[in-house]
Scaffold this active site. Sequence first.
Site, PDB file in Angstrom:
ATOM      1  N   LYS A  52       0.850  -1.196   0.000  1.00 25.64           N
ATOM      2  CA  LYS A  52       0.000   0.000   0.000  1.00 25.64           C
ATOM      3  C   LYS A  52       0.882   1.242   0.000  1.00 25.64           C
ATOM      4  CE  LYS A  52       0.436   2.043   3.398  1.00 25.64           C
ATOM      5  NZ  LYS A  52       1.569   2.649   4.129  1.00 25.64           N
ATOM      6  N   TYR A  70      -5.053   3.909   5.371  1.00 18.91           N
ATOM      7  CA  TYR A  70      -5.632   3.127   6.482  1.00 18.91           C
ATOM      8  C   TYR A  70      -6.949   3.748   6.941  1.00 18.91           C
ATOM      9  CZ  TYR A  70      -1.178   0.664   6.975  1.00 18.91           C
ATOM     10  OH  TYR A  70      -0.072  -0.095   6.748  1.00 18.91           O
TER      11      TYR A  70
HETATM   12  P1  NDP Z   1      12.086   1.521   3.448  1.00 14.83           P
HETATM   13  O1  NDP Z   1      12.559   2.888   3.126  1.00 14.83           O
HETATM   14  O2  NDP Z   1      12.454   0.978   4.769  1.00 14.83           O
HETATM   15  O3  NDP Z   1      12.619   0.494   2.359  1.00 14.83           O
HETATM   16  C1  NDP Z   1      12.424   0.693   1.000  1.00 14.83           C
HETATM   17  C2  NDP Z   1      13.405  -0.180   0.237  1.00 14.83           C
HETATM   18  O4  NDP Z   1      13.166  -0.003  -1.139  1.00 14.83           O
HETATM   19  C3  NDP Z   1      14.873   0.218   0.444  1.00 14.83           C
HETATM   20  O5  NDP Z   1      15.455  -0.372   1.567  1.00 14.83           O
HETATM   21  C4  NDP Z   1      15.487  -0.287  -0.832  1.00 14.83           C
HETATM   22  O6  NDP Z   1      15.717  -1.685  -0.724  1.00 14.83           O
HETATM   23  C5  NDP Z   1      14.376  -0.122  -1.861  1.00 14.83           C
HETATM   24  N1  NDP Z   1      14.565   1.057  -2.711  1.00 14.83           N
HETATM   25  C6  NDP Z   1      14.740   1.013  -4.058  1.00 14.83           C
HETATM   26  N2  NDP Z   1      14.894   2.239  -4.560  1.00 14.83           N
HETATM   27  C7  NDP Z   1      14.804   3.099  -3.513  1.00 14.83           C
HETATM   28  C8  NDP Z   1      14.893   4.514  -3.405  1.00 14.83           C
HETATM   29  N3  NDP Z   1      15.077   5.308  -4.485  1.00 14.83           N
HETATM   30  N4  NDP Z   1      14.791   5.067  -2.202  1.00 14.83           N
HETATM   31  C9  NDP Z   1      14.584   4.312  -1.110  1.00 14.83           C
HETATM   32  N5  NDP Z   1      14.490   2.971  -1.156  1.00 14.83           N
HETATM   33  C10 NDP Z   1      14.600   2.349  -2.344  1.00 14.83           C
HETATM   34  O7  NDP Z   1      10.515   1.507   3.244  1.00 14.83           O
HETATM   35  P2  NDP Z   1       9.455   0.531   3.899  1.00 14.83           P
HETATM   36  O8  NDP Z   1       9.963  -0.841   3.897  1.00 14.83           O
HETATM   37  O9  NDP Z   1       8.997   1.088   5.182  1.00 14.83           O
HETATM   38  O10 NDP Z   1       8.210   0.699   2.869  1.00 14.83           O
HETATM   39  C11 NDP Z   1       8.216   0.063   1.611  1.00 14.83           C
HETATM   40  C12 NDP Z   1       6.776  -0.051   1.110  1.00 14.83           C
HETATM   41  O11 NDP Z   1       6.024  -0.819   2.019  1.00 14.83           O
HETATM   42  C13 NDP Z   1       6.034   1.281   0.990  1.00 14.83           C
HETATM   43  O12 NDP Z   1       5.214   1.287  -0.131  1.00 14.83           O
HETATM   44  C14 NDP Z   1       5.205   1.360   2.245  1.00 14.83           C
HETATM   45  O13 NDP Z   1       4.021   2.132   2.093  1.00 14.83           O
HETATM   46  C15 NDP Z   1       4.889  -0.105   2.461  1.00 14.83           C
HETATM   47  N6  NDP Z   1       4.677  -0.410   3.870  1.00 14.83           N
HETATM   48  C16 NDP Z   1       3.551  -1.101   4.215  1.00 14.83           C
HETATM   49  C17 NDP Z   1       3.296  -1.407   5.516  1.00 14.83           C
HETATM   50  C18 NDP Z   1       2.078  -2.178   5.867  1.00 14.83           C
HETATM   51  O14 NDP Z   1       1.773  -2.285   7.046  1.00 14.83           O
HETATM   52  N7  NDP Z   1       1.353  -2.752   4.916  1.00 14.83           N
HETATM   53  C19 NDP Z   1       4.194  -0.978   6.588  1.00 14.83           C
HETATM   54  C20 NDP Z   1       5.393  -0.331   6.114  1.00 14.83           C
HETATM   55  C21 NDP Z   1       5.600  -0.054   4.800  1.00 14.83           C
HETATM   56  P3  NDP Z   1      17.039  -2.380  -1.313  1.00 14.83           P
HETATM   57  O15 NDP Z   1      18.167  -1.757  -0.540  1.00 14.83           O
HETATM   58  O16 NDP Z   1      16.814  -3.801  -1.028  1.00 14.83           O
HETATM   59  O17 NDP Z   1      17.092  -2.049  -2.765  1.00 14.83           O
END
Ligand code: NDP
Length: 378
Positions: A138, A224
Amino acid sequence: MNKLSRRDFNTKIAKSAGATALMSISPLACAIAAKKDKRKLGIALVGLGSYSTYQLAPALMDAEHCYLAGIVTGTPEKEKIWAGKYGIPKENIYNYDNFDDIAQNSAIDIVYVVLPNSMHADFSIRAAKAGKHVICEKPMAISVEECDAIIQACKENGVKLGVGYRLHSEPYTQEVKRIVREKTFGKINYISADAGYRSMSYPAQWRLNKELSGGGALMNMGVYSIQSVIYGTGENPISVSALEFSTRPDYFKETDETITAQFEFESGAIGNIMTSHNISTNRLFASCERGWYELDPASTYIPLAGRTSQGELNFPQESQQKLQMDDFAKHILFDQPNKAPGEMGKRDMIIVEAIYESISKGGKKIPLNFTSGYGFGG
Ligand code: NDP
């Protein structure tokens, strides 16, 4: 540990998101055993950030119908850490450039897109074209147009699509749906849903970057609240009007800080939401003809809690992510209902766009015309 001292090693991996969590959770043996279980579908997580690291990967260790089969990351250091921790074979590890090769990998059944919002559509569509079922986090995308493109790609390639709306598998939320379905407290007159937190010290994060997030609090936490007022009434809204509030423009330079929106429903119920990146809140409350119900917190993944005018609610706590991914796997394996289909993610994006439109027109009421096909989830 090769030429690195343990301290150097720890410092290095601590730089990548989730490294510390990976060092403390359940053993490799668990993942290997899971792989041998033929009834389980293989999931590849795309984007190994906070949510994948702290929630999804641990949940997959306990899931009954799916397991962590692969990873897709743009950070090479994470490949080794995750491979070591979860026993992921080299051939199931991809980066963003060679991701499309996943089409040839029969160990991967489901691609779970856990990237910044503006990357959801691209990777969901590529996953569908690779013939993989898709779970998209989401908000489903950053526009209705992108949601349509994802839905179409999944249809064209004959794969299933789910949105990462974990609450549809969560017991307190199920109870709210039951109360609504059975009209336990009669007609719902008013529903309010707030979801927000106070973002303090990290202005460089992608959530505050419009190009990557598509929007601020509304895109992140607001979905949400939108979800809550819909499953909390059992109706799609027929109109929305909204206002935006900005108290820290120096911090929230590109994205919305706080938004309130009011909904009308066909039944006559009135809905109110508040979402914020500046105010901590997490609650769902409904006032009905013969009583009330409340969840507080209503959408965190720390345990939810709730009560009604008849007393406290008390349900067993399980990982919401485990329940959600198992439900999606059961949808594929056993044709059980898809609890959060793509159409639901699209419906919410229609509402998000209407809210932004209303704000741009000074709070003007925007009509919403949902026909069939925008399910409420099982
Ligand atoms: P983070 O910032 O912690 O992680 C995002 C990951 O995406 C990074 O670690 C990286 O992984 C990758 N990535 C690729 N390109 C980019 C960029 N340009 N900038 C930053 N990161 C990049 O985010 P979250 O894990 O918190 O959130 C990710 C998704 O999950 C979002 O869409 C968020 O809305 C959703 N979410 C949903 C939740 C729920 O309860 N359903 C809770 C939290 C988040 P790598 O290093 O492996 O390439």
